[in-house]
Scaffold this motif. Structure first.
Motif, PDB file in Angstrom:
ATOM      1  N   PHE A   1       1.865   3.044   2.337  1.00  0.00           N
ATOM      2  CA  PHE A   1       3.115   2.263   2.708  1.00  0.00           C
ATOM      3  C   PHE A   1       4.098   3.538   2.980  1.00  0.00           C
ATOM      4  O   PHE A   1       4.102   4.619   2.361  1.00  0.00           O
ATOM      5  CB  PHE A   1       3.921   1.618   1.537  1.00  0.00           C
TER       6      PHE A   1
ATOM      7  N   ASP B   1       7.407  -7.158  12.191  1.00  0.00           N
ATOM      8  CA  ASP B   1       6.364  -6.325  11.523  1.00  0.00           C
ATOM      9  C   ASP B   1       5.222  -6.162  12.431  1.00  0.00           C
ATOM     10  O   ASP B   1       4.643  -5.085  12.562  1.00  0.00           O
ATOM     11  CB  ASP B   1       5.702  -7.197  10.228  1.00  0.00           C
TER      12      ASP B   1
ATOM     13  N   GLN C   1      10.979  -1.136  -3.090  1.00  0.00           N
ATOM     14  CA  GLN C   1      11.695  -1.994  -1.823  1.00  0.00           C
ATOM     15  C   GLN C   1      12.451  -2.795  -2.464  1.00  0.00           C
ATOM     16  O   GLN C   1      13.577  -3.136  -1.573  1.00  0.00           O
ATOM     17  CB  GLN C   1      10.137  -2.906  -1.388  1.00  0.00           C
TER      18      GLN C   1
ATOM     19  N   GLU D   1      12.921   0.058   3.019  1.00  0.00           N
ATOM     20  CA  GLU D   1      12.261  -0.549   3.946  1.00  0.00           C
ATOM     21  C   GLU D   1      10.667  -0.012   3.651  1.00  0.00           C
ATOM     22  O   GLU D   1      10.362   1.099   3.519  1.00  0.00           O
ATOM     23  CB  GLU D   1      12.582  -0.143   5.252  1.00  0.00           C
TER      24      GLU D   1
ATOM     25  N   ASN E   1       5.866  -3.540  14.862  1.00  0.00           N
ATOM     26  CA  ASN E   1       6.087  -2.179  14.331  1.00  0.00           C
ATOM     27  C   ASN E   1       4.600  -1.740  13.800  1.00  0.00           C
ATOM     28  O   ASN E   1       4.425  -0.370  14.165  1.00  0.00           O
ATOM     29  CB  ASN E   1       6.715  -2.422  13.078  1.00  0.00           C
ATOM     30  N   VAL E   2       3.755  -2.226  13.432  1.00  0.00           N
ATOM     31  CA  VAL E   2       2.519  -2.012  13.146  1.00  0.00           C
ATOM     32  C   VAL E   2       1.464  -1.596  14.540  1.00  0.00           C
ATOM     33  O   VAL E   2       0.940  -0.858  14.246  1.00  0.00           O
ATOM     34  CB  VAL E   2       1.577  -3.314  12.222  1.00  0.00           C
TER      35      VAL E   2
ATOM     36  N   CYS F   1       3.645 -11.743   7.281  1.00  0.00           N
ATOM     37  CA  CYS F   1       4.254 -10.629   8.235  1.00  0.00           C
ATOM     38  C   CYS F   1       5.206 -11.671   9.149  1.00  0.00           C
ATOM     39  O   CYS F   1       4.912 -12.720   9.465  1.00  0.00           O
ATOM     40  CB  CYS F   1       3.334  -9.921   8.953  1.00  0.00           C
TER      41      CYS F   1
ATOM     42  N   LEU G   1      11.620   4.171  12.634  1.00  0.00           N
ATOM     43  CA  LEU G   1      10.921   3.160  13.503  1.00  0.00           C
ATOM     44  C   LEU G   1      11.075   3.396  15.066  1.00  0.00           C
ATOM     45  O   LEU G   1      10.101   3.109  15.803  1.00  0.00           O
ATOM     46  CB  LEU G   1      11.023   1.700  12.979  1.00  0.00           C
TER      47      LEU G   1
ATOM     48  N   CYS H   1       5.419   9.807  10.010  1.00  0.00           N
ATOM     49  CA  CYS H   1       6.987  10.049   9.432  1.00  0.00           C
ATOM     50  C   CYS H   1       7.575  11.093  10.047  1.00  0.00           C
ATOM     51  O   CYS H   1       8.852  11.298   9.884  1.00  0.00           O
ATOM     52  CB  CYS H   1       6.568   9.984   8.032  1.00  0.00           C
TER      53      CYS H   1
ATOM     54  N   ILE I   1       7.106  -0.007   5.122  1.00  0.00           N
ATOM     55  CA  ILE I   1       6.193  -0.356   6.480  1.00  0.00           C
ATOM     56  C   ILE I   1       4.621  -0.045   6.061  1.00  0.00           C
ATOM     57  O   ILE I   1       4.238   1.250   5.563  1.00  0.00           O
ATOM     58  CB  ILE I   1       6.556   0.676   7.433  1.00  0.00           C
TER      59      ILE I   1
END
Length: 330
Positions: A153, A318, A288, A294, A321-322, A314, A4, A199, A296
């Protein structure tokens, strides 16, 4: 630096503009100062400025540095209405209906992304996935060569030797209840971009999941996954993809070698494509909760420009992060 943090650093380097249609949603407002302070994105809030600022003041939230736009009062509102009418007139759209819909922040936000006035959109804290997707698909549409949207995810599993050091992409876990074989193949292709760009997975390896491995069971559900695998290999020849696999054959090298000898990815998959939404949604939630992973997302894949959906449950974190992931994808 965890994944993240890496995503946030990438977002900072891009300095993208992200539109947030839910301008009077509390968690969204609380996320805005964080986005600005950490320079993750340049946020645009949609809504009546008086109402947005009034709620922010009552929450003690400083919106300095954020742009606030009332759709119906924007100088380009009429242009958006005309453009939307032209896009949809063959489907029965009228100028009057186009004007009504364009006053909706979700439609206006999608048009901002379509027109380049914003680089991406994040919504869903108070709207359903369908509400977020509908204008995006009508206005922005799907990416070239892709006809279906999927929800992926990113799963980060602690102390896990499988996948990419415990990092996986799971799809579809949020959008299409019963995908066709063709749709599953497209989900596989779209997931590669998520794996690589978000990722940092250097070698995406895709497993098409089933309750059978390479014909160990005979059923029409198995046939669909086998067909999806062949379509993926044909349509997207650069993919490292194989199936149909049971989950252990996709993940565990020893099992993969035993059940699918000669497969280039069996036992080493870091992208898992589920046969339907029930399996995908159940699967990611089990990992999860039981593995304390985690999760995401969901990250909406297949739209021509980045639009991402939030869970209505959320947190402020969250949303931050999004937005960061949306900025990186932009």
């Amino acid at each position: 630096m965890n994944l993240l943090d890496q995503i946030k650093e990438k977002a900072k380097a891009k300095a993208k503009t992200i539109v947030l249609p839910e301008g009077t949603e509390e968690r969204t407002l609380r996320a805005v100062p964080i986005l600005i302070k950490e320079k993750i994105a340049n946020p645009i809030l949609l809504g009546d400025p008086k109402a947005v600022k009034g709620l922010a003041d009552s929450l003690g939230v400083d919106l300095s540095g954020a742009e606030i736009i009332n759709p119906a009062e924007a100088p380009f509102f009429k242009d958006f209405v005309q453009d939307f009418y032209e896009m949809r007139k063959d489907k029965g759209m009228t100028p009057e209906k186009a004007e009504t819909l364009m006053a909706d922040p979700l439609y206006f936000g999608s048009m901002m992304v379509k027109s380049g006035k914003a680089d991406g959109e994040v919504a869903g804290a108070e709207n359903t996935t369908g509400d977020v997707l509908r204008p995006a698909l009508q206005i922005i549409k799907t990416a070239p060569g892709i006809s279906s949207v999927s929800g992926a995810f990113i799963m980060i599993v602690p102390n896990c030797e499988f996948g990419d050091n415990g990092v996986f992409v799971f799809a579809d876990c949020a959008v299409t209840p019963n995908p066709t074989a063709e749709q599953m193949a497209e989900f596989a292709a779209a997931s590669v971009s998520t794996a690589v760009n978000l990722c940092g997975i250097k070698e995406p390896k895709i497993g098409m999941l089933s309750f059978s491995t390479k014909g160990s069971a005979s059923h029409e559900l198995v046939d669909k996954v086998a067909k999806a695998t062949e379509i993926a290999k044909t349509r997207f020849p650069d993919l490292q993809v194989d199936g149909e696999f049971q989950a252990d054959a996709a993940l565990v090298p020893k099992v993969g070698a035993s059940k699918a000898p000669g497969s280039p990815v069996a036992g080493y998959c870091n992208i898992l494509i589920f046969p339907d939404l029930q399996a995908g949604n159940i699967g990611y939630k089990l990992v999860q909760r039981l593995a304390k992973a985690e999760a995401i997302g969901p990250i909406l894949q297949g739209i021509a420009k980045p639009v991402n959906d939030l869970s209505r449950g959320c947190s402020v974190e969250d949303i931050v992060n999004v937005v960061a992931m949306t900025a990186v994808r932009a």
